[in-house]
Design a protein around this motif. Structure first.
Motif, PDB file in Angstrom:
ATOM      1  N   LYS A  93       0.840  -1.192   0.000  1.00 51.54           N
ATOM      2  CA  LYS A  93       0.000   0.000   0.000  1.00 51.54           C
ATOM      3  C   LYS A  93       0.873   1.239   0.000  1.00 51.54           C
ATOM      4  O   LYS A  93       1.819   1.351   0.773  1.00 51.54           O
ATOM      5  CB  LYS A  93      -0.862  -0.051   1.244  1.00 51.54           C
ATOM      6  CG  LYS A  93      -1.853   1.045   1.357  1.00 51.54           C
ATOM      7  CD  LYS A  93      -2.778   0.748   2.544  1.00 51.54           C
ATOM      8  CE  LYS A  93      -3.450   2.005   3.032  1.00 51.54           C
ATOM      9  NZ  LYS A  93      -2.682   2.749   4.002  1.00 51.54           N
ATOM     10  N   ASP A  96       1.589   4.767   1.132  1.00 52.78           N
ATOM     11  CA  ASP A  96       1.155   5.551   2.282  1.00 52.78           C
ATOM     12  C   ASP A  96       0.982   7.001   1.847  1.00 52.78           C
ATOM     13  O   ASP A  96       1.943   7.745   1.710  1.00 52.78           O
ATOM     14  CB  ASP A  96       2.212   5.428   3.387  1.00 52.78           C
ATOM     15  CG  ASP A  96       1.733   6.076   4.673  1.00 52.78           C
ATOM     16  OD1 ASP A  96       0.714   6.796   4.627  1.00 52.78           O
ATOM     17  OD2 ASP A  96       2.375   5.855   5.715  1.00 52.78           O
ATOM     18  N   SER A  97      -0.276   7.380   1.610  1.00 54.35           N
ATOM     19  CA  SER A  97      -0.507   8.720   1.063  1.00 54.35           C
ATOM     20  C   SER A  97      -0.770   9.732   2.159  1.00 54.35           C
ATOM     21  O   SER A  97      -0.871  10.918   1.906  1.00 54.35           O
ATOM     22  CB  SER A  97      -1.696   8.685   0.108  1.00 54.35           C
ATOM     23  OG  SER A  97      -2.827   8.212   0.799  1.00 54.35           O
ATOM     24  N   ASP A 134       0.585  10.028   5.941  1.00 53.78           N
ATOM     25  CA  ASP A 134       1.569  10.704   6.790  1.00 53.78           C
ATOM     26  C   ASP A 134       2.935  10.032   6.723  1.00 53.78           C
ATOM     27  O   ASP A 134       3.607   9.882   7.717  1.00 53.78           O
ATOM     28  CB  ASP A 134       1.067  10.758   8.224  1.00 53.78           C
ATOM     29  CG  ASP A 134       0.808   9.374   8.773  1.00 53.78           C
ATOM     30  OD1 ASP A 134       0.509   9.232   9.947  1.00 53.78           O
ATOM     31  OD2 ASP A 134       0.913   8.392   7.998  1.00 53.78           O
ATOM     32  N   SER A 135       3.302   9.586   5.558  1.00 52.70           N
ATOM     33  CA  SER A 135       4.595   8.924   5.487  1.00 52.70           C
ATOM     34  C   SER A 135       5.726   9.935   5.569  1.00 52.70           C
ATOM     35  O   SER A 135       5.724  10.952   4.888  1.00 52.70           O
ATOM     36  CB  SER A 135       4.707   8.147   4.181  1.00 52.70           C
ATOM     37  OG  SER A 135       5.975   7.552   4.128  1.00 52.70           O
ATOM     38  N   THR A 139       9.285   9.421  -1.320  1.00 56.31           N
ATOM     39  CA  THR A 139       8.485   8.606  -2.238  1.00 56.31           C
ATOM     40  C   THR A 139       9.309   8.181  -3.450  1.00 56.31           C
ATOM     41  O   THR A 139      10.276   8.834  -3.829  1.00 56.31           O
ATOM     42  CB  THR A 139       7.274   9.385  -2.779  1.00 56.31           C
ATOM     43  OG1 THR A 139       7.757  10.586  -3.350  1.00 56.31           O
ATOM     44  CG2 THR A 139       6.272   9.676  -1.717  1.00 56.31           C
ATOM     45  N   ARG A 175      11.536  -0.185  -2.202  1.00 51.08           N
ATOM     46  CA  ARG A 175      10.773  -0.318  -0.962  1.00 51.08           C
ATOM     47  C   ARG A 175      11.702  -0.741   0.169  1.00 51.08           C
ATOM     48  O   ARG A 175      11.655  -0.218   1.273  1.00 51.08           O
ATOM     49  CB  ARG A 175       9.661  -1.343  -1.161  1.00 51.08           C
ATOM     50  CG  ARG A 175       8.426  -1.072  -0.352  1.00 51.08           C
ATOM     51  CD  ARG A 175       7.341  -2.090  -0.668  1.00 51.08           C
ATOM     52  NE  ARG A 175       6.565  -1.776  -1.843  1.00 51.08           N
ATOM     53  CZ  ARG A 175       6.510  -2.532  -2.942  1.00 51.08           C
ATOM     54  NH1 ARG A 175       7.205  -3.658  -3.024  1.00 51.08           N
ATOM     55  NH2 ARG A 175       5.772  -2.183  -3.958  1.00 51.08           N
ATOM     56  N   ASN A 183       8.776   5.061   0.077  1.00 54.15           N
ATOM     57  CA  ASN A 183       7.341   4.873   0.045  1.00 54.15           C
ATOM     58  C   ASN A 183       6.990   4.750  -1.438  1.00 54.15           C
ATOM     59  O   ASN A 183       6.897   5.740  -2.151  1.00 54.15           O
ATOM     60  CB  ASN A 183       6.703   6.116   0.685  1.00 54.15           C
ATOM     61  CG  ASN A 183       5.191   6.043   0.732  1.00 54.15           C
ATOM     62  OD1 ASN A 183       4.595   4.973   0.608  1.00 54.15           O
ATOM     63  ND2 ASN A 183       4.566   7.196   0.919  1.00 54.15           N
ATOM     64  N   HIS A 206       5.189   4.176  -4.888  1.00 59.92           N
ATOM     65  CA  HIS A 206       3.881   4.371  -5.519  1.00 59.92           C
ATOM     66  C   HIS A 206       3.872   3.555  -6.805  1.00 59.92           C
ATOM     67  O   HIS A 206       4.531   3.904  -7.777  1.00 59.92           O
ATOM     68  CB  HIS A 206       3.694   5.861  -5.830  1.00 59.92           C
ATOM     69  CG  HIS A 206       2.314   6.220  -6.261  1.00 59.92           C
ATOM     70  ND1 HIS A 206       1.937   6.292  -7.578  1.00 59.92           N
ATOM     71  CD2 HIS A 206       1.195   6.527  -5.541  1.00 59.92           C
ATOM     72  CE1 HIS A 206       0.665   6.638  -7.650  1.00 59.92           C
ATOM     73  NE2 HIS A 206       0.186   6.781  -6.435  1.00 59.92           N
ATOM     74  N   ASP A 251       0.071  -1.720  -6.018  1.00 58.63           N
ATOM     75  CA  ASP A 251      -0.945  -1.371  -5.031  1.00 58.63           C
ATOM     76  C   ASP A 251      -2.287  -1.328  -5.759  1.00 58.63           C
ATOM     77  O   ASP A 251      -2.584  -0.372  -6.473  1.00 58.63           O
ATOM     78  CB  ASP A 251      -0.590  -0.004  -4.430  1.00 58.63           C
ATOM     79  CG  ASP A 251      -1.616   0.461  -3.412  1.00 58.63           C
ATOM     80  OD1 ASP A 251      -2.632  -0.244  -3.218  1.00 58.63           O
ATOM     81  OD2 ASP A 251      -1.392   1.529  -2.799  1.00 58.63           O
ATOM     82  N   SER A 311       9.345  -5.655   3.700  1.00 61.97           N
ATOM     83  CA  SER A 311       9.316  -4.364   4.391  1.00 61.97           C
ATOM     84  C   SER A 311      10.513  -4.244   5.326  1.00 61.97           C
ATOM     85  O   SER A 311      10.617  -3.298   6.100  1.00 61.97           O
ATOM     86  CB  SER A 311       7.989  -4.140   5.105  1.00 61.97           C
ATOM     87  OG  SER A 311       7.536  -5.313   5.705  1.00 61.97           O
TER      88      SER A 311
END
Ligand SMILES: [Zn+2]
Ligand SMILES: [Zn+2]
Length: 832
Positions: A49, A51-52, A54-55, A59, A92, A97, A99, A158, A736
């Motif tokens: 996913k 993280d849109s 509060d990451s 990115t 990753r 983060n 996308h 994602d 991760s």
């Protein structure tokens, strides 16, 4: 066997771990069990996913190609997606983060043609709304199939970011981008000749014209009167009716008296001028050429330059439009035969000769394209050539030669991009016209999406003449209009400004070499025009996949391989290894079964190593721990740090073949052949506890690092092993976890040199045993190692690993009598 078995229920598997032993990984690595299991594990954790919210992480955005929903996820697609996924997983783990969206480029000819074929209809047989519905249904069906294939490959996109260009939320943005560009003067409507497919009855862009060579006939025809004739050669006598001039080279003395006069077209009878133009090739045919409106691009140029009339002889559905009843309504090929017949009757054919022709055909249906003039919408791309070239120059292209493909293309274009299509399943052009004065009314930005085929115009009356007789545009956009804003749409344009800053331009633009001149080009021109910058930073271009015999892969050649077939047989991780190792990034690669099988073999080897290493679950005082590592321990750990550096550099430079080869080589040779064999005795119950702890530490550490370095390419097996190595299972995924960093304290050159020498000596002694027909286990009397004085001490200090690994009773270390400087001077002898 349940495919949905999860780690929680792994003991239910038929391929059970050995009971009453230290092993808990199943005996055999079975991808058909392990891969779906770990895919499910990732899904349940929503691991990929974006993280849109509060990451705090930086990115990394990917402008994933939205494929046509053709239903087929062929090996070429799978290569492309493997590359993308290698990068996504690597970034990753590096802490980004990521996308990684996935979309579908639904509109356009491929789906319409398929709908026509499937239901045996033509586009105009049904009301547009019904035809669109059929196309939507077909697209949905095919999307589902391709989605499953992408998932089965282990791709880490994602799915919450999935989009379809046929959905109103998406095509609303296509329309918005058009309105923005219309307002800034980039879009215009005009009647210009464009490439046209008579079968599909639509305009097509230059990028959609495929040039082929074919054998044709060159007809030598006699124009004019018998006493004043002119000989003209042409391959297209059916265009005589649209002939508006004869052109000759100004310095061609054969015709100098003719220029400025006129002649008569045979069979059709119109009187036309003879003109001079420098671009006539005096060596082709007779050196005098007919100018027809329009036979080719040159005709378009000459018609404009010399102000010649336009005769529209060919209709949009590829028939002859003329008042002459002999030819009226004939198809192009029929008309050619008929015109030749009439020419012969009139004695106007002098001779015929075979000629090689280069003709443009429709990319979708192979029909020869015509050039037809009717009102179309265009984007002013011709004027952007310099800007596109300069922008392309500043981007990172992998491989670098792919940049040239884009620059050559932009510089070769003759016409502006025709963005309107006379089709049905596409984004509607949000425009209405006044029937009285031809004024254009463009939809209001706030009233999109809009379909002028059924929606009312933005105003009731024409702002220019006040007429209320307004009609909506019935054309649709070129499908590249949809897909050439993908990078901006992913980045939340136009509503999410904060996200846009983070995600635009995309960090990665990954696609095949075949769409550099379409997708990459259109994305670039649109983005430069709308956002004044390129939409991407790095272009990762993959080559094409060739068949097992090296030819282009094609079903009719019998060299076609289905991705699903490979995955079913060998698993996704084996397929992905082929994708990584098949060749250098950007070059065409053949699909080779033996390379995928080699991948599978490597997985089995890794699995066996992992089973061996993970059976040690010692905790407490005797747990694996590094204290005073030996020469060979330091060598292994030092090599491991080198491996980390090599693989990291390889991923940073998109050299996936280097990455996979380095990991496989280390695992197979350094770890399994050299280290593991040399420390086996230290793993026996009676061995020195420190030695044992050190060896077990080195093994576990290597296995962990190998898994991490391999995780982007082989995500499934590495997760399985990683989970096995965790004290608390399933707390986190390897994907991760962080990317390993080299530990500099093990990168001592002198110690690495000594370790290499020791490993080499042991390997040589073992090889010599085997050459003498001795089993590795059979004891021998003596090993004699000769080396340079500086290494004598090291060999003496490492008596134990040498003797115990080689099963020798004694070791003699001697000085090499003479050896060249810079060499190790190592020789090894054994005495049975
Ligand atoms: Zn076509
Ligand atoms: Zn008007």
């Amino acid at each position: 066997m349940s495919h949905s078995s999860t780690p929680d229920s792994k003991s239910n598997s038929q391929n059970q771990a050995d009971s009453n032993s230290g092993f808990s990984l199943p005996k055999i690595y079975d991808p058909s069990v392990e891969e779906p299991r770990w895919q499910d594990f990732w899904r349940r954790r929503d691991l990929y996913k974006f993280d849109s919210v509060d990451s705090s992480k930086p990115t990394y955005s990917i402008d994933t190609p939205p494929p046509y929903p053709s239903g087929d996820f062929h090996v070429g697609n799978a290569l492309n997606w493997s590359y993308i996924d290698f990068v996504a997983r690597y970034q990753r783990m590096k802490g980004y983060n990521v996308h990684f969206p996935q979309g579908w480029d639904c509109h356009g000819l491929p789906t319409e043609v398929r709908a026509e074929q499937t239901f045996k209809i033509r586009k105009n047989d049904l009301p547009p709304s019904q035809f669109i519905e059929i196309c939507r249904k077909l697209s949905e069906e095919y999307i589902q199939r391709m989605k499953e294939a992408i998932m089965r490959l282990g791709t880490s996109c994602d799915w919450k970011l999935e989009y379809r260009t046929m959905d109103p939320e998406y095509y609303k943005l296509t329309q918005l981008s058009f309105v923005v560009l219309y307002k800034s003067g980039y879009m215009y409507r005009g009647e210009h000749p464009v490439n046209w497919c008579p079968r599909d009855e639509t305009a097509i862009a230059e990028a959609e014209v495929v040039h082929i060579e074919r054998q044709g006939l060159l007809y030598y025809m006699k124009f004019g009167n018998d006493d004043n004739s002119l000989e003209i050669a042409s391959t297209r006598p059916e265009l005589l009716g649209a002939c508006v001039a004869i052109a000759v080279h100004p310095e061609d003395t054969r015709y100098s008296k003719r220029v400025g006069r006129s002649t008569i077209v045979p069979v059709f009878g119109q009187k036309i001028p003879v003109i001079a133009d420098e671009e006539v090739d005096p060596t082709f045919g007779t050196g005098a050429v007919m100018v027809c409106t329009f036979g080719d691009k040159m005709d378009v140029k000459w018609q404009k330059k010399h102000g010649l009339p336009v005769i529209k002889e060919i209709t949009e559905n590829g028939r002859i439009d003329t008042s002459d009843p002999r030819f009226k309504g004939l198809k192009i090929e029929e008309a050619r035969r008929k015109v030749v017949e009439e020419l012969k009757k009139a004695g106007r054919i002098l001779r015929e000769e075979p000629v090689k022709q280069n003709i443009g055909t429709c990319w979708r249906c192979n029909t020869p394209v015509e050039i037809i003039s009717r009102p179309q919408w265009f984007m002013k791309t011709k004027q952007m050539t310099d800007e596109v070239t300069a922008s392309a120059d500043q981007l990172r292209w992998v491989p670098p030669f792919s940049k040239k493909r884009l620059i050559d293309w932009t510089q070769s274009l003759d016409w502006d991009w025709v963005v309107s299509r006379q089709r049905i399943f596409g984004t509607p052009i949000p425009v209405w016209y006044c029937k009285k004065c031809d004024e254009t009314l463009v939809a209001d930005e706030n009233h999109l999406p809009s379909d002028p085929r059924r929606d009312p115009p933005p105003r009731e009356k024409c702002p220019k003449c006040g007429s209320s007789d307004l009609k909506g545009d019935t054309d649709v956009f070129d499908t590249w209009m949809d897909s050439s804003i993908s990078a901006a749409v992913h980045a939340g344009w136009p509503s999410d400004k904060a996200l846009f800053v983070k995600l635009f331009p995309a960090d990665l633009q990954p696609n095949g070499l075949d769409i550099v001149r379409t997708w990459d080009y259109y994305l670039l021109v649109r983005s430069l025009a709308i956002f004044h910058k390129a939409p991407y930073k790095t272009l990762l271009i993959n080559g094409m996949v060739r068949g097992t015999d090296g030819r282009m892969m094609h079903k009719s050649y019998g060299n076609f391989v289905e991705t699903g077939e490979v995955i079913k047989k060998l698993g996704a991780d084996a397929f992905r290894q082929w994708a990584a190792s098949g060749g250098a990034t950007g070059y065409d690669i053949p699909f080779r079964w033996n390379e995928a099988e080699h991948g599978k073999k490597f997985l089995t080897k890794l699995w066996n190593i992992a089973r061996f290493i993970t059976q040690d679950s010692t905790t407490g005082a005797n747990a694996p721990k590094l204290t005073q590592p030996s020469t060979i321990d330091r060598w292994l750990l030092g090599s491991l740090q080198e491996l980390i550096t090599t693989v990291t550099n390889a991923f940073d430079n998109f050299q996936f073949n280097t990455a996979i080869e380095a990991v496989r080589d280390f695992t197979w040779h350094s770890l399994a052949d050299d280290y593991l064999e040399a420390v086996k005795y230290r793993l026996q119950p009676d061995s020195n506890p420190t030695d044992s702890r050190n060896a077990r530490f080195c093994l576990k550490q290597s296995l962990l690092v190998i898994c991490k370095l391999l995780a982007p390419i082989c995500p499934h097996i590495t997760e399985a092993i990683y989970q096995e190595m965790q004290e608390v299972r399933e707390r986190r995924s390897i994907h991760s976890d962080g990317w390993p960093e080299p530990d500099k304290s093990f990168q001592d050159n002198v110690q690495m040199q000594e370790g290499k020498l020791l490993v080499e000596a042991i390997a040589t002694a073992r090889r010599k045993k085997s050459e003498k027909g001795l089993s590795l286990k059979s004891p021998i009397r003596k090993v004699i190692i000769k080396t340079q004085p500086s290494h004598l001490g090291m060999f003496e200090a490492n008596q134990e690993p040498i003797l115990r690994t080689i099963k020798a009773e004694s070791l003699a270390v001697e000085e090499t009598p003479s050896s060249e400087e810079g060499t190790t001077g190592l020789t090894v002898e054994i005495v049975p």
